[in-house]
Design a protein around this motif. Structure first.
Motif, PDB file in Angstrom:
ATOM      1  N   PRO A  33       0.824  -1.130   0.123  1.00 19.51           N
ATOM      2  CA  PRO A  33       0.123  -0.034  -0.262  1.00 19.51           C
ATOM      3  C   PRO A  33       0.854   1.501  -0.021  1.00 19.51           C
ATOM      4  O   PRO A  33       1.911   1.362   0.624  1.00 19.51           O
ATOM      5  CB  PRO A  33      -0.834  -0.237   1.395  1.00 19.51           C
ATOM      6  CG  PRO A  33      -0.720  -1.552   1.577  1.00 19.51           C
ATOM      7  CD  PRO A  33       0.593  -2.028   1.184  1.00 19.51           C
ATOM      8  N   GLY A  35       0.688   5.461   0.516  1.00 23.00           N
ATOM      9  CA  GLY A  35      -0.344   6.676   0.726  1.00 23.00           C
ATOM     10  C   GLY A  35       0.523   8.152   0.495  1.00 23.00           C
ATOM     11  O   GLY A  35       1.556   8.258   0.445  1.00 23.00           O
ATOM     12  N   CYS A  50      -4.792   7.139  -0.421  1.00 21.71           N
ATOM     13  CA  CYS A  50      -4.207   5.856  -0.406  1.00 21.71           C
ATOM     14  C   CYS A  50      -4.588   5.021  -1.341  1.00 21.71           C
ATOM     15  O   CYS A  50      -5.719   4.717  -1.560  1.00 21.71           O
ATOM     16  CB  CYS A  50      -3.720   5.253   1.030  1.00 21.71           C
ATOM     17  SG  CYS A  50      -5.382   4.444   1.657  1.00 21.71           S
ATOM     18  N   SER A  52      -4.491   0.433  -2.179  1.00 26.51           N
ATOM     19  CA  SER A  52      -3.801  -0.720  -1.385  1.00 26.51           C
ATOM     20  C   SER A  52      -2.916  -1.495  -2.631  1.00 26.51           C
ATOM     21  O   SER A  52      -3.137  -1.197  -3.786  1.00 26.51           O
ATOM     22  CB  SER A  52      -5.290  -1.604  -1.365  1.00 26.51           C
ATOM     23  OG  SER A  52      -5.908  -0.671  -0.054  1.00 26.51           O
ATOM     24  N   ARG A  98       5.379   4.179   1.977  1.00 26.53           N
ATOM     25  CA  ARG A  98       4.906   2.630   1.890  1.00 26.53           C
ATOM     26  C   ARG A  98       4.717   2.174   3.426  1.00 26.53           C
ATOM     27  O   ARG A  98       5.301   2.096   4.437  1.00 26.53           O
ATOM     28  CB  ARG A  98       6.268   2.118   1.384  1.00 26.53           C
ATOM     29  CG  ARG A  98       6.100   0.802   1.161  1.00 26.53           C
ATOM     30  CD  ARG A  98       7.183  -0.052   0.637  1.00 26.53           C
ATOM     31  NE  ARG A  98       8.347  -0.368   1.335  1.00 26.53           N
ATOM     32  CZ  ARG A  98       9.236  -1.319   1.401  1.00 26.53           C
ATOM     33  NH1 ARG A  98       8.928  -1.995   0.518  1.00 26.53           N
ATOM     34  NH2 ARG A  98      10.149  -1.471   2.022  1.00 26.53           N
ATOM     35  N   ASP A  99       3.502   1.203   3.192  1.00 19.33           N
ATOM     36  CA  ASP A  99       3.326   0.392   4.357  1.00 19.33           C
ATOM     37  C   ASP A  99       3.883  -0.915   4.034  1.00 19.33           C
ATOM     38  O   ASP A  99       3.407  -1.625   3.215  1.00 19.33           O
ATOM     39  CB  ASP A  99       1.758   0.535   4.593  1.00 19.33           C
ATOM     40  CG  ASP A  99       1.277  -0.346   5.835  1.00 19.33           C
ATOM     41  OD1 ASP A  99       2.125  -1.191   6.326  1.00 19.33           O
ATOM     42  OD2 ASP A  99       0.167  -0.269   5.939  1.00 19.33           O
ATOM     43  N   CYS A 105      -4.901  -0.276   2.514  1.00 19.64           N
ATOM     44  CA  CYS A 105      -4.287   1.028   2.933  1.00 19.64           C
ATOM     45  C   CYS A 105      -4.877   1.847   3.741  1.00 19.64           C
ATOM     46  O   CYS A 105      -5.806   1.274   4.249  1.00 19.64           O
ATOM     47  CB  CYS A 105      -3.881   1.705   1.473  1.00 19.64           C
ATOM     48  SG  CYS A 105      -5.445   2.789   1.067  1.00 19.64           S
ATOM     49  N   TYR A 112       2.789   3.543   8.298  1.00 18.24           N
ATOM     50  CA  TYR A 112       3.710   3.687   7.176  1.00 18.24           C
ATOM     51  C   TYR A 112       4.958   3.487   7.808  1.00 18.24           C
ATOM     52  O   TYR A 112       5.356   4.360   8.469  1.00 18.24           O
ATOM     53  CB  TYR A 112       3.420   4.870   6.255  1.00 18.24           C
ATOM     54  CG  TYR A 112       2.154   4.815   5.403  1.00 18.24           C
ATOM     55  CD1 TYR A 112       0.979   5.028   6.079  1.00 18.24           C
ATOM     56  CD2 TYR A 112       2.137   4.148   4.222  1.00 18.24           C
ATOM     57  CE1 TYR A 112      -0.241   4.760   5.265  1.00 18.24           C
ATOM     58  CE2 TYR A 112       0.938   4.117   3.471  1.00 18.24           C
ATOM     59  CZ  TYR A 112      -0.185   4.213   4.155  1.00 18.24           C
ATOM     60  OH  TYR A 112      -1.462   3.990   3.264  1.00 18.24           O
TER      61      TYR A 112
END
Length: 125
Positions: A33, A35, A50, A52, A98-99, A105, A112
């Protein structure tokens, strides 16, 4: 090495449009994900949009729906944020992130792990 590099910011007149880019390296963009967030001077960082991983599901705060559009170009390993009808209150530094821990997301910045350096957007006459 993981990198996220924002670009596309600048000085824009009210009512104008911008497309911000978040070019990533060191990972495949649709495997995580991504954002977009912004932070105005003296204010907290807030989530704008965001997207996903894999399925392109996107989310926006209710206050941002309609003027902000997030999209992803897998071939270019890049995520975009289009902003229309810009207002002076949109002036801020815009960040992508970035997660690494989830598939869906979130608009919460503590979700994140990796962040870009930001790009300045200034809306003024």
């Amino acid at each position: 090495q993981v990198q996220l590099v924002e670009s596309g910011g600048g000085l824009v007149q009210p009512g104008g449009s911008l497309r911000l880019s978040c070019a990533v390296s060191g990972f495949i963009v649709d495997h995580y994900p991504i954002g977009w967030f912004r932070q105005a001077p003296g204010q907290e960082r807030v989530g704008i949009a965001c997207i996903s991983m894999s399925d392109d599901r996107s989310h926006y705060p209710d206050s941002m729906k309609g003027r902000f559009t997030i999209s992803r170009d897998n071939a270019k390993n890049t995520v975009y944020l289009e902003i229309n009808s810009l207002k002076p209150e949109d002036t801020a530094v815009y960040y992508c992130a970035r997660d690494t821990r989830r598939s869906l997301c979130s608009l919460i910045d503590r979700s994140y792990d990796d962040w870009g350096q930001g790009t300045q957007v200034t809306v003024s006459t």
